[in-house]
Design a protein around this motif. Structure first.
Motif, PDB file in Angstrom:
ATOM      1  N   UNK B  33       1.178   1.154  -3.269  1.00 49.07           N
ATOM      2  CA  UNK B  33      -0.275   1.397  -3.379  1.00 49.07           C
ATOM      3  C   UNK B  33      -0.412   2.421  -4.577  1.00 49.07           C
ATOM      4  N   UNK B  34      -1.225   3.487  -4.590  1.00 52.18           N
ATOM      5  CA  UNK B  34      -1.317   4.003  -5.961  1.00 52.18           C
ATOM      6  C   UNK B  34      -0.252   5.074  -6.323  1.00 52.18           C
ATOM      7  N   UNK B  35       0.570   5.022  -5.500  1.00 45.76           N
ATOM      8  CA  UNK B  35       1.906   5.687  -5.823  1.00 45.76           C
ATOM      9  C   UNK B  35       2.984   4.597  -6.188  1.00 45.76           C
ATOM     10  N   UNK B  77      -2.344   7.582  -2.775  1.00 47.89           N
ATOM     11  CA  UNK B  77      -1.444   8.077  -3.815  1.00 47.89           C
ATOM     12  C   UNK B  77      -0.076   8.621  -3.386  1.00 47.89           C
ATOM     13  N   UNK B  78       0.054   8.675  -2.012  1.00 44.70           N
ATOM     14  CA  UNK B  78       1.220   8.790  -1.572  1.00 44.70           C
ATOM     15  C   UNK B  78       2.305   7.964  -0.816  1.00 44.70           C
ATOM     16  N   UNK B 337       3.600   4.528 -15.949  1.00 49.77           N
ATOM     17  CA  UNK B 337       3.400   5.225 -14.573  1.00 49.77           C
ATOM     18  C   UNK B 337       2.653   6.536 -14.446  1.00 49.77           C
ATOM     19  N   UNK B 338       2.028   6.950 -13.634  1.00 46.19           N
ATOM     20  CA  UNK B 338       1.357   8.324 -13.351  1.00 46.19           C
ATOM     21  C   UNK B 338       1.743   8.881 -12.135  1.00 46.19           C
ATOM     22  N   UNK B 339       2.351   9.996 -12.044  1.00 44.21           N
ATOM     23  CA  UNK B 339       2.647  10.652 -10.833  1.00 44.21           C
ATOM     24  C   UNK B 339       1.394  11.452 -10.717  1.00 44.21           C
ATOM     25  N   UNK B 340       0.585  11.299  -9.522  1.00 44.99           N
ATOM     26  CA  UNK B 340      -0.476  12.246  -9.367  1.00 44.99           C
ATOM     27  C   UNK B 340      -0.113  13.294  -8.271  1.00 44.99           C
ATOM     28  N   UNK B 422       5.387   8.279   1.991  1.00 43.80           N
ATOM     29  CA  UNK B 422       6.599   8.508   1.765  1.00 43.80           C
ATOM     30  C   UNK B 422       6.895   9.527   0.637  1.00 43.80           C
ATOM     31  N   UNK B 423       5.895   9.748  -0.231  1.00 40.89           N
ATOM     32  CA  UNK B 423       5.884  10.596  -1.172  1.00 40.89           C
ATOM     33  C   UNK B 423       6.738  11.781  -0.915  1.00 40.89           C
ATOM     34  N   UNK B 424       6.223  12.822  -0.018  1.00 43.14           N
ATOM     35  CA  UNK B 424       6.319  13.996   0.048  1.00 43.14           C
ATOM     36  C   UNK B 424       7.282  14.038   1.595  1.00 43.14           C
ATOM     37  N   UNK B 425       7.670  13.118   2.067  1.00 42.17           N
ATOM     38  CA  UNK B 425       7.937  13.351   3.470  1.00 42.17           C
ATOM     39  C   UNK B 425       9.567  14.043   3.547  1.00 42.17           C
TER      40      UNK B 425
END
Lengths: 482, 482
Positions: B33-35, B77-78, B337-340, B422-425
């Motif tokens: 997705x956005x991530x 975004x995550x 890439x962009x890490x928001x 998944x980003x911050x798990x």
């Protein structure tokens, strides 16, 4: 059967002498809350001094196999803090400190036993207030507000308690101390705070709350519109909402309630000739209130308001609110018992539902009065009665039953700000199927798998020990078998 | 191992030919997705046409032992809508009807695939809007907003999605269809709606939502204050909040973001000489906006704003917002890439935390920019990078890790409006202990005891199938083992 006397000894050792009540005369005061119709006697009442004691009390109860019930000021109106199944009452009145008021972050950290009005008093020097303001705010506690997701007249603009609780420290039924939510107001993972607020004390015991404070409005205007009848007042409420205005409060008080108020210490000179009055409060910037008041004047006139009175100063405004919030106390003087109903209907259906409620009251020959948060569609049809008269009691219960069904029939719900408690547990099936109840039960089990935290509340009676509340069983019979 | 080809046949029989995607080239579009940093390939993507099909799809997945993931527009975004563990993606874009707009009750009933901006468009003729307005509102869907409890620039005054969802129809992982909450906005029993909003698609699939609509403000004023540096802009935000004003939005855009915007299709003539700009939006009655704007002017000048520009009309206002909301798109052009990032700190700590974040970016030599909801303390430090460069990737992840720790250290949280996904798990343990995670897991189990609904999200990776996301494992190593 657990050994109650040994548990009392253990509890007394935890909280210290004098803070564990177990004699019948002491327990009598905890036999019911604001719902006098339902009663239940606790095994003991403990008054812990801090969260460590709460943890130890919960653990002692668990070890003894005895359930427990958190209790604030006991002003609840649905039996939510009633001790069923011989539960121990954990009375939070000693946990009464405002720990912090942070004006920069607009939050306060409080213990659960802080009285609602005292929190706003503590915030006032910083130009802030705690927005939820139930009518019982001079007595009820923040912990009780959290348990019941309390509302109040200003819910229309400011939301209920759940909109103002940011984080909680709780003791789980397992005896663990858990911090949930975030002071920033941003939660992630699951919204455990949202699950706890409004759970009627059935998930855990709250030992600390971080709440949002709201800036005091720049100015406030309060207007009283006098109507020949209650249905016109309801129509005016619809017109105000449709106009796009968002008043801070829109309250209706009917003639019978006005009479009761004027005969009580809450007398405020409310018009004796009114069929009903509509209390409109607007708050915000000084510059906008005057034109908004003019719009309200025009709208209420359009629905037949015979005249409008505007509070000239803070003292007059306060007198009006004291009268409004004292209504339940005033009605309490009319008869030994008062059944304060609580239901919500979609606002556009207010006029027709109020009509039906009046007809139901007449049909059953009960002493019905109405004072309610009209802007929210949150009705409080109140019935004055004497529970020692079995015939009257049966009529009161039958009328209540019909009123709830009428509200549900138009898409309403059976409880607004008072909770389900023991009062409405047997009405849950009016709106929920077995699947819904099972989903709620699973959520409860996530916190309290053994159903030891405030047992007997919310869920229909078949699901819990029925021996402890004979009156609830009678209620069940009247409402479902007749 | 379940037989994937037979499941695809079954799914196609349910949704019809063309609405079950399973070829590698079709699935590629659903790989992330956005991530963009995290990827996972679904077994299949189904596009159900109605709730009955959703129920049948869920039941078919269960029968085949395959997990499933609800997905909106994939703008998250995550990594929340990433298919892990070979899950089937339930794509909601065909469930895109606004079923009802009721101006009298101020509610709308919508299917989950309705695009956020389209809902406000549908409500506009009645003088209403759907308040949550994430920057991706031209693409993101109401279902996705509910999953992530989305915010947006106007959260400061209007709250996040959870404040605007009244009732939901959901399909549980058991295949049951359940209606929760109430159109009146008054819930009782447990707040199941509150539990579902923000649960990142891990509890159930939403098939219908009843949401609150908000009256359009009478007037809006938008002001751009130009600051020599970002820390002064943060201090001005503190002053505005302390003044008691409640702006509709308080947004900060730093110099690097301004440059990216001005080089993109979102160019709005933002000042090239600014260290940062502060976008202040006030809404409400015409009469109050002028004096409020004067107060804001004085406050920003007090913190060193070099000048102030006021949007002269709706077109200018729209151009400013298009630029602000297009910032992420514009930044996306700077590097592959962009890490928001997304974190929240108590507002009074903003200046010091921003200072720390700038230092962290410099220390790791990453291309850091900041554009964020300053009024909420909701930071978005964004890092432009190329994930094909392993050294740069390692620095990006190390910087992100340090940024989150800096936010937590001042009492902040690791996610505002974007979710954990998944980003911050693997950052959950930064703020939560095992007891907290266990409490959340129990809540999840109340809905999804078998962990088949969007597996792999929110909880630290040890708790789920790790084979499906090698990049997430790399992330884990960088952030915890280095």
């Amino acid at each position: 059967m657990p050994d109650a006397s040994r548990l009392v000894e253990t509890l007394e050792a935890i909280v210290g002498p004098g803070f564990c009540l177990s004699s019948p005369e002491h327990l009598l005061a905890y036999e019911c809350d604001g719902l006098t119709l339902h009663r239940g006697s606790p095994s003991a009442v403990v008054l812990p001094a801090d969260k460590t004691e709460v943890v130890r009390v919960v653990r002692a109860c668990r070890a003894a196999g005895v359930p427990f019930v958190p209790r604030g000021a006991g002003t609840g109106l649905s039996g939510g803090s009633l001790a069923e199944c011989g539960a121990v009452v954990i009375e939070c009145s000693r946990l009464n400190r405002v720990l912090e008021v942070d004006p920069e972050d607009r939050v306060a950290v409080v213990q659960p036993g802080v009285v609602n009005a005292d929190l706003s008093k503590a915030a006032a020097p910083f130009g802030l207030l705690f927005a939820p303001d139930p009518s019982s705010q001079q007595a009820c506690t923040v912990g009780g507000n959290i348990a019941e997701n309390s509302g109040g007249p200003h819910t229309l603009k400011y939301g209920t308690t759940t909109n103002h609780v940011l984080a909680l420290e709780v003791v789980l039924p397992s005896g663990e101390l858990l911090r949930i939510g975030s002071r920033t107001g941003w939660d992630f993972g699951y919204d455990l705070v949202g699950a706890v607020v409004g759970s009627e004390g059935t998930l855990c015991v709250v030992t600390e709350a971080t709440v949002r404070l709201t800036p005091l409005p720049e100015a406030v205007e309060t207007l009283l519109a006098v109507f020949p009848d209650i249905v016109s007042a309801c129509r005016a409420v619809g017109d105000v909402i449709r106009s796009g205005l968002v008043p801070a409060a829109l309250e209706i008080v009917d003639r019978r309630t006005i009479e009761a108020i004027e005969a009580s210490v809450y007398a405020a000179g409310l018009p004796a000739d009114a069929g009903a009055v509509l209390l409109v409060e607007l708050d915000g910037a000084v510059a906008v209130l005057a034109p908004q008041m003019e719009r309200v004047r025009a709208l209420v006139a359009g629905q037949g308001a015979t005249r409008v009175e505007v509070a000239r100063d803070a003292a007059e405004r306060q007198r009006l609110w004291r009268a409004r919030k004292g209504a339940f106390g005033a009605l309490g003087r009319l008869a030994p018992d008062l059944y304060v109903h609580d239901a919500v209907v979609p606002r556009p259906r207010l006029p027709e539902v109020i009509d039906q409620i009046l007809a139901i009251g007449e049909k059953h020959g009960v002493r019905l009065s109405n004072v309610f948060h009209a802007g929210d569609g949150n009705l409080h049809p109140n019935i004055s009665f004497d529970r020692r008269d079995p015939d009257e009691l049966a009529r009161v219960l039958a009328a209540g039953d019909e009123i709830l069904r009428a509200c549900v029939a138009v898409g309403g719900v059976i409880s607004g700000e008072h909770g389900i408690g023991t009062e409405k547990r047997d009405f849950m099936r009016l709106v929920f199927g077995e699947d819904d109840l099972a989903a709620m039960q699973r959520l409860r089990d996530a916190f309290d798998p053994d159903h030891v935290c405030n047992p007997g509340k919310i869920f229909p009676t078949t699901r819990f020990c029925v021996e402890s509340n004979p009156k609830a069983r009678g209620y069940d019979r009247v409402s479902f078998d007749s």
